[in-house]
Design an enzyme around this catalytic site. Structure first.
Site, PDB file in Angstrom:
ATOM      1  N   TYR A 149       0.818  -1.133  -0.046  1.00 26.63           N
ATOM      2  CA  TYR A 149      -0.056  -0.079  -0.084  1.00 26.63           C
ATOM      3  C   TYR A 149       0.900   1.151   0.004  1.00 26.63           C
ATOM      4  CZ  TYR A 149      -3.631  -3.268   1.466  1.00 26.63           C
ATOM      5  OH  TYR A 149      -4.605  -4.257   1.266  1.00 26.63           O
ATOM      6  N   ASN A 151     -10.671   0.836   6.814  1.00 32.63           N
ATOM      7  CA  ASN A 151     -12.246   1.036   6.941  1.00 32.63           C
ATOM      8  C   ASN A 151     -12.370   0.756   8.605  1.00 32.63           C
ATOM      9  OD1 ASN A 151     -12.313   0.835   4.022  1.00 32.63           O
ATOM     10  ND2 ASN A 151     -13.408  -1.307   4.176  1.00 32.63           N
ATOM     11  N   TYR A 186      -6.085  -0.823   9.049  1.00 30.82           N
ATOM     12  CA  TYR A 186      -6.491  -0.948   7.815  1.00 30.82           C
ATOM     13  C   TYR A 186      -7.684   0.362   7.929  1.00 30.82           C
ATOM     14  CZ  TYR A 186      -3.684  -4.912   6.549  1.00 30.82           C
ATOM     15  OH  TYR A 186      -2.613  -5.657   6.475  1.00 30.82           O
ATOM     16  N   HIS A 235      -4.534   6.020  -1.614  1.00 29.44           N
ATOM     17  CA  HIS A 235      -5.204   5.733  -0.327  1.00 29.44           C
ATOM     18  C   HIS A 235      -4.471   6.188   0.872  1.00 29.44           C
ATOM     19  CE1 HIS A 235      -9.409   5.171   0.679  1.00 29.44           C
ATOM     20  NE2 HIS A 235      -9.282   3.717   1.092  1.00 29.44           N
ATOM     21  N   ASN A 261     -14.402   5.663   3.365  1.00 30.57           N
ATOM     22  CA  ASN A 261     -14.678   4.592   4.395  1.00 30.57           C
ATOM     23  C   ASN A 261     -13.916   4.786   5.585  1.00 30.57           C
ATOM     24  OD1 ASN A 261     -16.482   3.222   3.047  1.00 30.57           O
ATOM     25  ND2 ASN A 261     -14.891   1.601   2.044  1.00 30.57           N
TER      26      ASN A 261
END
Length: 203
Positions: A14, A66, A64, A19, A113
């Protein structure tokens, strides 16, 4: 004391994705103020320092995206901050041009989210936030694929400028100059959008 939390996903796959710009801004602040963000607390990597005379906790939730609210709720409770005045959340926004900032005092999750999780766990949508533009999703792209994708070389240069501006915005906000920060950085976004519209008309 302020908690300055940048949102992202932990793990090598990531790193450098759209993001994860929240993590990248925290890294930029940490570099500027020589703060080591390597201590684990409430499911986050944190670092303590001073910015413009104010004590700050830099935080990168490791839950993470969310589930970001779980970590931030725990940190807010542990450090006994006023979430509406002493929490700054930094995250990506697909409705803004690459590297553009937009500062807000409150608002809905807007489909993000991580913010949805924070609002749910704090029980309020009133908290300071810095949105960092990552560019609009191309029409045929899936949103999840887009935000988990990487920037082009040109976009990375624009993002570096955006990160620099985000550091300056944080400095102003912890100094109590929230309206001034909004006027400076939100106006820039509007000006650039207007300029872009003019160029489109000409072409």
């Amino acid at each position: 004391m302020f908690i300055i939390a940048g949102l992202g996903n932990p793990g090598l796959p990531y790193e450098g994705t759209r993001h994860n710009v929240g993590f990248d801004v925290i890294d930029a602040i940490a570099d500027e103020y020589n703060i080591s963000v390597d201590y684990r607390k409430n499911r986050a990597l944190i670092g303590k320092g001073i910015i413009e005379g104010q004590k700050v906790i830099l935080a990168k939730p490791q839950t993470y995206m969310n589930l970001s609210g779980e970590s931030i709720r725990g940190l807010a409770d542990y450090y006994k901050i006023d979430e509406e005045a002493e929490l700054i959340v930094i995250y990506d926004d697909v409705s803004l041009d690459v590297g553009q900032l937009r500062i807000r005092k409150k608002g809905s999750a807007g489909g993000h989210n991580g913010i949805k999780s924070i609002i749910s766990h704090l029980g309020t949508d009133v908290f300071l936030r810095i949105k960092v533009g990552v560019g609009e999703k191309p029409k045929k792209y899936d949103l999840a694929d887009y935000v988990l994708g990487h920037f082009s070389k040109e976009e990375r240069q624009q993002m570096e400028e955006g990160y620099h501006c985000a550091v300056k915005a944080v400095e102003m906000m912890v100094s109590g100059e929230i309206e001034a920060a909004m006027n400076e950085f939100n106006r820039k976004a509007k000006k650039d959008a207007a300029r872009s519209g003019e160029e489109t008309k000409r072409s």
